[in-house]
Write a protein that holds these residues in place. Structure first.
Motif, PDB file in Angstrom:
ATOM      1  N   THR A 148       0.829  -1.211   0.000  1.00  0.00           N
ATOM      2  CA  THR A 148       0.000   0.000   0.000  1.00  0.00           C
ATOM      3  C   THR A 148       0.859   1.255   0.000  1.00  0.00           C
ATOM      4  O   THR A 148       0.593   2.210  -0.742  1.00  0.00           O
ATOM      5  CB  THR A 148      -0.936  -0.001   1.225  1.00  0.00           C
ATOM      6  N   LEU A 149       1.892   1.253   0.835  1.00  0.00           N
ATOM      7  CA  LEU A 149       2.753   2.430   0.921  1.00  0.00           C
ATOM      8  C   LEU A 149       3.543   2.651  -0.372  1.00  0.00           C
ATOM      9  O   LEU A 149       3.669   3.790  -0.845  1.00  0.00           O
ATOM     10  CB  LEU A 149       3.707   2.290   2.107  1.00  0.00           C
ATOM     11  N   MET A 150       4.037   1.581  -0.968  1.00  0.00           N
ATOM     12  CA  MET A 150       4.815   1.719  -2.207  1.00  0.00           C
ATOM     13  C   MET A 150       3.952   2.243  -3.356  1.00  0.00           C
ATOM     14  O   MET A 150       4.316   3.207  -4.033  1.00  0.00           O
ATOM     15  CB  MET A 150       5.459   0.387  -2.581  1.00  0.00           C
ATOM     16  N   LEU A 151       2.816   1.618  -3.559  1.00  0.00           N
ATOM     17  CA  LEU A 151       1.929   2.068  -4.639  1.00  0.00           C
ATOM     18  C   LEU A 151       1.338   3.432  -4.322  1.00  0.00           C
ATOM     19  O   LEU A 151       1.118   4.259  -5.227  1.00  0.00           O
ATOM     20  CB  LEU A 151       0.801   1.051  -4.854  1.00  0.00           C
ATOM     21  N   GLY A 152       1.096   3.669  -3.033  1.00  0.00           N
ATOM     22  CA  GLY A 152       0.538   4.956  -2.632  1.00  0.00           C
ATOM     23  C   GLY A 152       1.476   6.112  -2.924  1.00  0.00           C
ATOM     24  O   GLY A 152       1.045   7.194  -3.350  1.00  0.00           O
ATOM     25  N   LEU A 153       2.764   5.911  -2.701  1.00  0.00           N
ATOM     26  CA  LEU A 153       3.735   6.970  -2.991  1.00  0.00           C
ATOM     27  C   LEU A 153       3.744   7.309  -4.473  1.00  0.00           C
ATOM     28  O   LEU A 153       3.897   8.484  -4.850  1.00  0.00           O
ATOM     29  CB  LEU A 153       5.126   6.535  -2.525  1.00  0.00           C
ATOM     30  N   VAL A 154       3.567   6.288  -5.303  1.00  0.00           N
ATOM     31  CA  VAL A 154       3.498   6.535  -6.750  1.00  0.00           C
ATOM     32  C   VAL A 154       2.274   7.391  -7.073  1.00  0.00           C
ATOM     33  O   VAL A 154       2.347   8.351  -7.851  1.00  0.00           O
ATOM     34  CB  VAL A 154       3.450   5.199  -7.524  1.00  0.00           C
ATOM     35  N   GLY A 155       1.137   7.053  -6.465  1.00  0.00           N
ATOM     36  CA  GLY A 155      -0.083   7.813  -6.702  1.00  0.00           C
ATOM     37  C   GLY A 155       0.020   9.240  -6.208  1.00  0.00           C
ATOM     38  O   GLY A 155      -0.417  10.180  -6.887  1.00  0.00           O
ATOM     39  N   GLN A 206      -6.586  16.773  -4.693  1.00  0.00           N
ATOM     40  CA  GLN A 206      -6.384  15.392  -5.115  1.00  0.00           C
ATOM     41  C   GLN A 206      -5.133  14.790  -4.479  1.00  0.00           C
ATOM     42  O   GLN A 206      -5.128  13.639  -4.043  1.00  0.00           O
ATOM     43  CB  GLN A 206      -6.295  15.311  -6.635  1.00  0.00           C
ATOM     44  N   MET A 207      -4.073  15.575  -4.405  1.00  0.00           N
ATOM     45  CA  MET A 207      -2.833  15.092  -3.800  1.00  0.00           C
ATOM     46  C   MET A 207      -3.024  14.825  -2.306  1.00  0.00           C
ATOM     47  O   MET A 207      -2.602  13.783  -1.773  1.00  0.00           O
ATOM     48  CB  MET A 207      -1.709  16.094  -4.005  1.00  0.00           C
ATOM     49  N   LEU A 208      -3.696  15.765  -1.611  1.00  0.00           N
ATOM     50  CA  LEU A 208      -3.924  15.583  -0.182  1.00  0.00           C
ATOM     51  C   LEU A 208      -4.865  14.413   0.082  1.00  0.00           C
ATOM     52  O   LEU A 208      -4.674  13.648   1.038  1.00  0.00           O
ATOM     53  CB  LEU A 208      -4.507  16.868   0.416  1.00  0.00           C
ATOM     54  N   THR A 209      -5.870  14.254  -0.780  1.00  0.00           N
ATOM     55  CA  THR A 209      -6.796  13.132  -0.632  1.00  0.00           C
ATOM     56  C   THR A 209      -6.067  11.815  -0.815  1.00  0.00           C
ATOM     57  O   THR A 209      -6.291  10.845  -0.065  1.00  0.00           O
ATOM     58  CB  THR A 209      -7.943  13.245  -1.653  1.00  0.00           C
ATOM     59  N   ALA A 210      -5.201  11.746  -1.816  1.00  0.00           N
ATOM     60  CA  ALA A 210      -4.434  10.522  -2.054  1.00  0.00           C
ATOM     61  C   ALA A 210      -3.544  10.196  -0.862  1.00  0.00           C
ATOM     62  O   ALA A 210      -3.405   9.030  -0.467  1.00  0.00           O
ATOM     63  CB  ALA A 210      -3.595  10.678  -3.321  1.00  0.00           C
ATOM     64  N   THR A 211      -2.965  11.220  -0.259  1.00  0.00           N
ATOM     65  CA  THR A 211      -2.091  11.011   0.905  1.00  0.00           C
ATOM     66  C   THR A 211      -2.882  10.429   2.075  1.00  0.00           C
ATOM     67  O   THR A 211      -2.468   9.449   2.715  1.00  0.00           O
ATOM     68  CB  THR A 211      -1.436  12.332   1.326  1.00  0.00           C
ATOM     69  N   ALA A 212      -4.051  11.037   2.356  1.00  0.00           N
ATOM     70  CA  ALA A 212      -4.891  10.536   3.454  1.00  0.00           C
ATOM     71  C   ALA A 212      -5.382   9.122   3.148  1.00  0.00           C
ATOM     72  O   ALA A 212      -5.443   8.263   4.042  1.00  0.00           O
ATOM     73  CB  ALA A 212      -6.072  11.479   3.674  1.00  0.00           C
ATOM     74  N   PHE A 213      -5.713   8.879   1.884  1.00  0.00           N
ATOM     75  CA  PHE A 213      -6.185   7.555   1.470  1.00  0.00           C
ATOM     76  C   PHE A 213      -5.127   6.494   1.764  1.00  0.00           C
ATOM     77  O   PHE A 213      -5.432   5.422   2.298  1.00  0.00           O
ATOM     78  CB  PHE A 213      -6.499   7.589  -0.026  1.00  0.00           C
ATOM     79  N   VAL A 214      -3.883   6.800   1.439  1.00  0.00           N
ATOM     80  CA  VAL A 214      -2.796   5.835   1.651  1.00  0.00           C
ATOM     81  C   VAL A 214      -2.609   5.555   3.139  1.00  0.00           C
ATOM     82  O   VAL A 214      -2.451   4.396   3.560  1.00  0.00           O
ATOM     83  CB  VAL A 214      -1.486   6.361   1.026  1.00  0.00           C
ATOM     84  N   VAL A 215      -2.650   6.597   3.965  1.00  0.00           N
ATOM     85  CA  VAL A 215      -2.455   6.415   5.404  1.00  0.00           C
ATOM     86  C   VAL A 215      -3.590   5.578   5.995  1.00  0.00           C
ATOM     87  O   VAL A 215      -3.355   4.652   6.782  1.00  0.00           O
ATOM     88  CB  VAL A 215      -2.368   7.782   6.117  1.00  0.00           C
ATOM     89  N   VAL A 216      -4.827   5.898   5.611  1.00  0.00           N
ATOM     90  CA  VAL A 216      -5.981   5.185   6.158  1.00  0.00           C
ATOM     91  C   VAL A 216      -5.975   3.723   5.710  1.00  0.00           C
ATOM     92  O   VAL A 216      -6.196   2.807   6.515  1.00  0.00           O
ATOM     93  CB  VAL A 216      -7.294   5.875   5.732  1.00  0.00           C
ATOM     94  N   LEU A 217      -5.710   3.484   4.421  1.00  0.00           N
ATOM     95  CA  LEU A 217      -5.704   2.108   3.930  1.00  0.00           C
ATOM     96  C   LEU A 217      -4.557   1.305   4.542  1.00  0.00           C
ATOM     97  O   LEU A 217      -4.743   0.143   4.945  1.00  0.00           O
ATOM     98  CB  LEU A 217      -5.594   2.101   2.407  1.00  0.00           C
ATOM     99  N   ALA A 218      -3.370   1.905   4.630  1.00  0.00           N
ATOM    100  CA  ALA A 218      -2.227   1.203   5.223  1.00  0.00           C
ATOM    101  C   ALA A 218      -2.507   0.843   6.680  1.00  0.00           C
ATOM    102  O   ALA A 218      -2.151  -0.247   7.147  1.00  0.00           O
ATOM    103  CB  ALA A 218      -0.970   2.057   5.113  1.00  0.00           C
ATOM    104  N   SER A 219      -3.163   1.749   7.400  1.00  0.00           N
ATOM    105  CA  SER A 219      -3.483   1.477   8.810  1.00  0.00           C
ATOM    106  C   SER A 219      -4.578   0.431   8.951  1.00  0.00           C
ATOM    107  O   SER A 219      -4.649  -0.268   9.969  1.00  0.00           O
ATOM    108  CB  SER A 219      -3.924   2.774   9.506  1.00  0.00           C
ATOM    109  N   SER A 220      -5.437   0.327   7.941  1.00  0.00           N
ATOM    110  CA  SER A 220      -6.579  -0.587   8.047  1.00  0.00           C
ATOM    111  C   SER A 220      -6.141  -2.042   8.140  1.00  0.00           C
ATOM    112  O   SER A 220      -6.816  -2.862   8.776  1.00  0.00           O
ATOM    113  CB  SER A 220      -7.517  -0.409   6.845  1.00  0.00           C
ATOM    114  N   TRP A 221      -5.014  -2.383   7.516  1.00  0.00           N
ATOM    115  CA  TRP A 221      -4.571  -3.786   7.555  1.00  0.00           C
ATOM    116  C   TRP A 221      -4.198  -4.193   8.980  1.00  0.00           C
ATOM    117  O   TRP A 221      -4.609  -5.261   9.456  1.00  0.00           O
ATOM    118  CB  TRP A 221      -3.386  -4.004   6.620  1.00  0.00           C
ATOM    119  N   SER A 222      -3.440  -3.353   9.660  1.00  0.00           N
ATOM    120  CA  SER A 222      -3.070  -3.682  11.041  1.00  0.00           C
ATOM    121  C   SER A 222      -4.291  -3.620  11.951  1.00  0.00           C
ATOM    122  O   SER A 222      -4.405  -4.398  12.910  1.00  0.00           O
ATOM    123  CB  SER A 222      -1.983  -2.737  11.551  1.00  0.00           C
ATOM    124  N   LEU A 223      -5.220  -2.712  11.646  1.00  0.00           N
ATOM    125  CA  LEU A 223      -6.432  -2.608  12.461  1.00  0.00           C
ATOM    126  C   LEU A 223      -7.242  -3.902  12.381  1.00  0.00           C
ATOM    127  O   LEU A 223      -7.737  -4.410  13.393  1.00  0.00           O
ATOM    128  CB  LEU A 223      -7.268  -1.418  11.986  1.00  0.00           C
TER     129      LEU A 223
END
Length: 430
Positions: free
Chosen positions: A102-109, A121-138
């Motif tokens: 998620t983090l690798m592909l997210g940085l590309v996005g 769009q850039m800020l939304t993508a950043t928040a999206f990556v953080v939320v999705l990356a955290s969701s796996w551990s959650l």
């Protein structure tokens, strides 16, 4: 531990889990209303679109976390603690792999939107990556609490997370849309951190291809059944979709239905890992059926108590706080009975433990047919409003689904117990 002690402990866990979720839901709703008030519709729509993508992305876990919730207590009940630990280790390895991907592909996005997109769009993508990356551990950590029966600590942490998220809603007023995104990212990180602290499932990541395939084979059908169940519970809104006004009114009824569903959800969340462990110990399918039947009695009592309170208070609540939604009062009173309609939903746990999700699909098909037949009949009646017709159709369909599952489960369990026992081969194993 005696049966009475077990039942008492189970009820305490249900109460703790339900009260924690209810408190967290109320606080989260307040925070959502605050954020909505301070965010322009076009920006809120952009973030809501991202949350839809996040929910779709959950399919990438392939049911591994769902399988852990079944297999870890099952293997512990079987006395195979080595495999139980291995399931947790593989689950953690998969969690870390998904987070890294998620983090690798997210940085590309993020880089793409930084060059070719807008600031939002850039800020939304950043928040999206953080939320999705955290969701796996959650998801992984939540399973750890469930398999350990630590529902009290889980409820307390869930409530604390919601408390922390409430003042963070002010970021939307201070920073605008950037504040909304910052809050979403912070709440995601706080959630994972809070569950990680003193987590009950403490394992090191380890990869094992055979165990991973077993988890996918067991968990993916469970995940798919959950998604289909969520779609089933939206049929009442689907039949009202041709009228935005009616659908808007029905939003209040849907909120009370969601609150009501929290009652059987609390019971089933506590019951499911206990059933898995019990089946691992005794391999008696009928024992699971009887356990589900006992739980159904408590579920019915709690559901009727919740419905009674709502039936009396909904008219006053809506009239005083949401007078524009008064046409939905009767529908909301009916949807509050959703918990009672799901009285026999505990038998879905039995089918998941036994790996027979196909039986529940048959029950859902019968329930779906019941919904549309009832809707057609009620909507043709002049003195029944479409809102009430949708609510009543959903209630009957839900009840028929759970009753059908109970009856089919009874036949299945009796047939399985007549077979020669296979104590060394867990259900769903390779």
């Amino acid at each position: 531990m005696s049966d009475k002690d077990t039942a008492r402990l189970q009820m305490r866990s249900v109460i703790a889990f339900f009260s924690g979720n209810l408190g967290a839901t109320v606080l989260t709703l307040l925070a959502t209303l605050m954020v909505t008030r301070w965010t322009p519709p076009h920006q809120l729509g952009l973030w809501n679109l991202m949350t839809v993508f996040i929910s779709y992305a959950s399919a990438l876990q392939l049911g591994v976390f769902n399988a852990m919730n079944r297999q870890i207590p099952f293997l512990r009940g079987s006395g195979d603690t080595v495999k139980a630990e291995l399931a947790g280790q593989v689950g953690l390895a998969w969690c870390l792999g998904l987070t890294g991907l998620t983090l690798m592909l997210g940085l590309v996005g993020i880089a793409y939107f930084a060059v070719a997109g807008t600031r939002d769009q850039m800020l939304t993508a950043t928040a999206f990556v953080v939320v999705l990356a955290s969701s796996w551990s959650l998801q992984f950590l939540t399973v750890g609490y469930s398999t350990a029966g630590a529902f009290g600590p889980l409820a307390r942490r869930t409530t604390l997370i919601a408390i922390a998220g409430l003042p963070l809603a002010l970021l939307a007023q201070l920073l605008g849309y950037a504040g909304l995104l910052l809050r979403a990212a912070l709440v995601a990180v706080i959630s994972s951190s809070a569950l990680h602290y003193q987590r009950p499932l403490k394992v090191r990541p380890k990869w094992d291809g055979a165990m991973f395939r077993q988890l996918v084979r067991i968990g993916l059908p469970i995940w798919l059944l959950g998604q289909l169940g969520a779609l089933f519970m939206t049929l009442d809104r689907l039949v009202l979709a041709d009228s935005p006004q009616l659908l808007g009114y029905y939003a209040i009824a849907a909120q009370f239905a969601a609150l009501a569903v929290m009652v059987p959800t609390a019971f089933n969340s506590v019951l499911y890992p206990q059933m898995s462990r019990s089946y691992g110990e005794h391999r008696s399918a009928m024992a699971l059926w009887r356990q589900a039947l006992r739980a159904s009695l408590g579920m019915f009592a709690a559901g009727m108590a919740f419905a009674g309170i709502c039936w009396l208070t909904i008219p006053t609540f809506v009239t005083m706080l949401l007078p524009a939604y008064a046409p939905a009062i009767e529908a909301a009173r009916w949807t509050a009975l959703a918990a009672a309609a799901m009285t026999f939903s505990a038998f879905g746990n039995v089918l998941n433990v036994l790996g027979r999700q196909d039986v529940y699909l048959v029950s859902s098909a019968v329930g779906g047919a019941t919904f549309f037949a009832t809707w057609k009949g009620l909507s043709a009646t002049a003195d029944v409003s479409p809102l009430v017709a949708a609510a009543q159709s959903m209630l009957l369909a839900t009840f028929v689904t759970s009753v059908c599952a109970m009856l089919l489960c009874r036949l299945l369990c009796a047939r399985l117990d007549r077979r020669p026992p296979t104590p060394l081969t867990p259900v769903g194993s390779a």
